[in-house]
Structures are given as C-alpha cells and as structure tokens.
Design a protein around this motif. Structure first.
Motif, PDB file in Angstrom:
ATOM      1  N   PHE A  71       0.834  -1.204   0.000  1.00  0.00           N
ATOM      2  CA  PHE A  71       0.000   0.000   0.000  1.00  0.00           C
ATOM      3  C   PHE A  71       0.871   1.257   0.000  1.00  0.00           C
ATOM      4  O   PHE A  71       0.604   2.208  -0.746  1.00  0.00           O
ATOM      5  N   VAL A  72       1.924   1.273   0.836  1.00  0.00           N
ATOM      6  CA  VAL A  72       2.819   2.433   0.887  1.00  0.00           C
ATOM      7  C   VAL A  72       3.546   2.608  -0.445  1.00  0.00           C
ATOM      8  O   VAL A  72       3.701   3.736  -0.936  1.00  0.00           O
ATOM      9  N   CYS A  73       3.965   1.505  -1.054  1.00  0.00           N
ATOM     10  CA  CYS A  73       4.650   1.559  -2.346  1.00  0.00           C
ATOM     11  C   CYS A  73       3.733   2.166  -3.407  1.00  0.00           C
ATOM     12  O   CYS A  73       4.144   3.060  -4.158  1.00  0.00           O
ATOM     13  N   MET A  74       2.495   1.682  -3.462  1.00  0.00           N
ATOM     14  CA  MET A  74       1.543   2.194  -4.446  1.00  0.00           C
ATOM     15  C   MET A  74       1.272   3.681  -4.223  1.00  0.00           C
ATOM     16  O   MET A  74       1.233   4.472  -5.170  1.00  0.00           O
ATOM     17  N   THR A  75       1.119   4.069  -2.963  1.00  0.00           N
ATOM     18  CA  THR A  75       0.882   5.474  -2.635  1.00  0.00           C
ATOM     19  C   THR A  75       2.071   6.338  -3.044  1.00  0.00           C
ATOM     20  O   THR A  75       1.897   7.445  -3.576  1.00  0.00           O
ATOM     21  N   ALA A  76       3.282   5.840  -2.818  1.00  0.00           N
ATOM     22  CA  ALA A  76       4.484   6.593  -3.169  1.00  0.00           C
ATOM     23  C   ALA A  76       4.614   6.763  -4.679  1.00  0.00           C
ATOM     24  O   ALA A  76       5.028   7.830  -5.157  1.00  0.00           O
ATOM     25  N   VAL A  77       4.257   5.728  -5.442  1.00  0.00           N
ATOM     26  CA  VAL A  77       4.321   5.833  -6.907  1.00  0.00           C
ATOM     27  C   VAL A  77       3.342   6.892  -7.405  1.00  0.00           C
ATOM     28  O   VAL A  77       3.688   7.742  -8.246  1.00  0.00           O
ATOM     29  N   ILE A  78       2.116   6.860  -6.887  1.00  0.00           N
ATOM     30  CA  ILE A  78       1.121   7.861  -7.280  1.00  0.00           C
ATOM     31  C   ILE A  78       1.595   9.262  -6.900  1.00  0.00           C
ATOM     32  O   ILE A  78       1.453  10.217  -7.675  1.00  0.00           O
ATOM     33  N   THR A  79       2.175   9.384  -5.705  1.00  0.00           N
ATOM     34  CA  THR A  79       2.697  10.674  -5.247  1.00  0.00           C
ATOM     35  C   THR A  79       3.806  11.182  -6.162  1.00  0.00           C
ATOM     36  O   THR A  79       3.840  12.365  -6.530  1.00  0.00           O
ATOM     37  N   ALA A  80       4.708  10.287  -6.548  1.00  0.00           N
ATOM     38  CA  ALA A  80       5.819  10.672  -7.425  1.00  0.00           C
ATOM     39  C   ALA A  80       5.311  11.170  -8.771  1.00  0.00           C
ATOM     40  O   ALA A  80       5.780  12.199  -9.283  1.00  0.00           O
ATOM     41  N   LEU A  81       4.356  10.464  -9.349  1.00  0.00           N
ATOM     42  CA  LEU A  81       3.817  10.870 -10.647  1.00  0.00           C
ATOM     43  C   LEU A  81       3.086  12.210 -10.548  1.00  0.00           C
ATOM     44  O   LEU A  81       3.215  13.067 -11.434  1.00  0.00           O
ATOM     45  N   MET A  82       2.338  12.380  -9.462  1.00  0.00           N
ATOM     46  CA  MET A  82       1.582  13.614  -9.291  1.00  0.00           C
ATOM     47  C   MET A  82       2.520  14.810  -9.121  1.00  0.00           C
ATOM     48  O   MET A  82       2.344  15.852  -9.763  1.00  0.00           O
ATOM     49  N   PHE A  83       3.544  14.657  -8.262  1.00  0.00           N
ATOM     50  CA  PHE A  83       4.442  15.786  -8.015  1.00  0.00           C
ATOM     51  C   PHE A  83       5.370  16.048  -9.199  1.00  0.00           C
ATOM     52  O   PHE A  83       5.834  17.182  -9.372  1.00  0.00           O
ATOM     53  N   ARG A  84       5.613  15.050 -10.011  1.00  0.00           N
ATOM     54  CA  ARG A  84       6.381  15.301 -11.242  1.00  0.00           C
ATOM     55  C   ARG A  84       5.587  16.221 -12.165  1.00  0.00           C
ATOM     56  O   ARG A  84       6.139  17.157 -12.747  1.00  0.00           O
ATOM     57  N   SER A  85       4.284  15.955 -12.270  1.00  0.00           N
ATOM     58  CA  SER A  85       3.425  16.818 -13.082  1.00  0.00           C
ATOM     59  C   SER A  85       3.350  18.224 -12.488  1.00  0.00           C
ATOM     60  O   SER A  85       3.430  19.225 -13.214  1.00  0.00           O
TER      61      SER A  85
END
Length: 248
Positions: free
Chosen positions: A45-59
């Motif tokens: 769950f933390v891994c999935m959340t971190a991936v979504i966070t990374a993609l969002m903050f890259r944008s």
C-alpha cells in the motif's frame, strides 16, 4: 530543482524501499498469518501510494517550472513585505491546524473500525493487522501535529513572492494546483481586515472519502492591488462550484 521535483524524487525512493520490503516475509520464511501478510499488505500500500505521489508531483513540478519562468498560463506576480508575509503565514497555520485535526478524526475512525473488525473476525491474525493500523494512527497523528508547524517554518525562509497562473498559484516555493483530473477551482476572493489584504483561493479535489476543499491565502500589499484585482478577474472566469464531470 523546484520543491515539487524534489518531493517526486523522494517519493520514488520510498516506493523502491517499500517494494523491496514486500519480499522480506517470503525471503525470511515468515509465518504469513503471524505478521507476514500484514507487512506485505502495508508495504504494498505504501509503495503504491508513493508511486502515485511521485507521478503527481512530477506533473506539479512541470507546472511550477512554467510559473517560475513566467510562461504557460501565467497571469501575474508580486513581492510581499516581511511583516505581511509573517501575518498571513500565521493565519494559514491556524486554519491548516484546525482542518488537519478534522481529517485526522476521520482517518482514526476508519483505522479503529477496520482494526476492530479484523480482531473480531480472526483474533489471532487480526491483532497483527490492528497493530499495523495502530502504527498508521500514530504516524498520521504525528503528521497532523507537526506538518502545519513545519510548513510555517519552511515558508518563513522562502522567497516572499506570490505567483498566479490560470491553473495554479505559488506562495513562496509552495505550489497549489487545480489542473489534475478530479480537481477544480471553486473561487477566489479579495479580503481585508485591519488594513491587511489577501486573496483567498479555494480549490477542491475528489478523494476516496468525497470532495476535499483546500484554501490558500495570498498576501497582497496595498501597492499591488491592481495586480491582485487582475488575478481575481482572470480566476473568477475559470471558477467552478462543482467538478467538471457533474456540471449541469
């Protein structure tokens, strides 16, 4: 590198660490019903959340770069005197602290409900899930207590400048954006109190628990009122009271 790109880079590191953590129970030959499964679920769950966070903050980082360079959908910008900057930051700190306490109550309610349900359904294995959720409660409690103050201290050391775009605004180095899917600008108002002026920008986005509203206060020196009025006029054209998908 702007702040959002830095957050994205850290999120990728967190995602990698917790992805690898998912394999620890299997490599260590753990008993899946005595903590192994709970660790895999939490790490995943933390891994999935971190991936979504990374993609969002890259944008978001790309948006911040455009706003800092004055390109894209840039509207205007202005500098803030130090005394007005401190006053508005303190006001935002109090408002943010109150909002996070409310959100914390919701998170804790779900943690207690889910953890209690697991214990009732399977007392032996459920206690491990409950322990993980207790950890989440402690972590979110610390975050709700410490992050408003940390944000106040960080913004106190950044460039005292406001930048306004059609899909985002920047307070110092902090970007507030409503360009993501499921987010929208609700409104912008020019407010005054005891000779102090500020723009209150309200935007919202859809979460698993419903619509969440965010507000940011942009201080306005009296000399910069024409720029603030321009920002209000431009952003008011774009505001929506509901998500685009449910406009009628």
């Amino acid at each position: 590198m702007n702040r959002d790109f830095k957050i994205a880079r850290r999120a990728w590191i967190v995602a990698l660490v917790f992805f690898l953590a998912c394999f620890i129970p299997s490599l260590g030959d753990w008993d899946m019903m005595n903590g192994g499964y709970a660790m895999i679920v939490l790490s995943g769950f933390v891994c999935m959340t971190a991936v979504i966070t990374a993609l969002m903050f890259r944008s978001r980082g790309k948006q911040a770069e455009a706003l800092l360079s004055g390109t894209g959908e840039f509207i205007t910008e202005w500098s803030i005197p130090a005394d007005l900057w401190r006053e508005i930051l303190q006001r935002q700190y109090e408002e943010e602290k109150s909002a996070k306490k409310m959100l914390l109550r919701i998170v804790w309610f779900f943690c207690i409900t889910i953890g209690g349900g697991f214990i009732i359904y399977d007392p032996e294995a459920g206690v491990w899930v409950a322990a993980m959720l207790l950890f989440v409660m402690v972590a979110t409690g610390l975050a709700a207590t410490l992050t408003p103050g940390a944000r106040l201290r960080r913004l106190s050391t950044t460039e005292t400048r406001v930048r306004v775009g059609k899909k985002c605004v920047m307070l110092g180095d902090e970007l507030h954006s409503w360009s993501m899917v499921g987010s929208w600008l609700q409104g912008v108002d020019l407010e005054t109190e005891e000779g102090r002026y500020w723009l209150r920008v309200r935007y919202a986005f859809i979460t698993r628990t419903g619509v969440q509203e965010e507000q940011v206060l942009l201080p306005v020196p009296p000399a910069e009122m024409p720029k603030a009025e321009l920002a209000v006029a431009e952003l008011t054209k774009l505001k929506r009271d509901k998500p685009p998908a449910i406009q009628v």
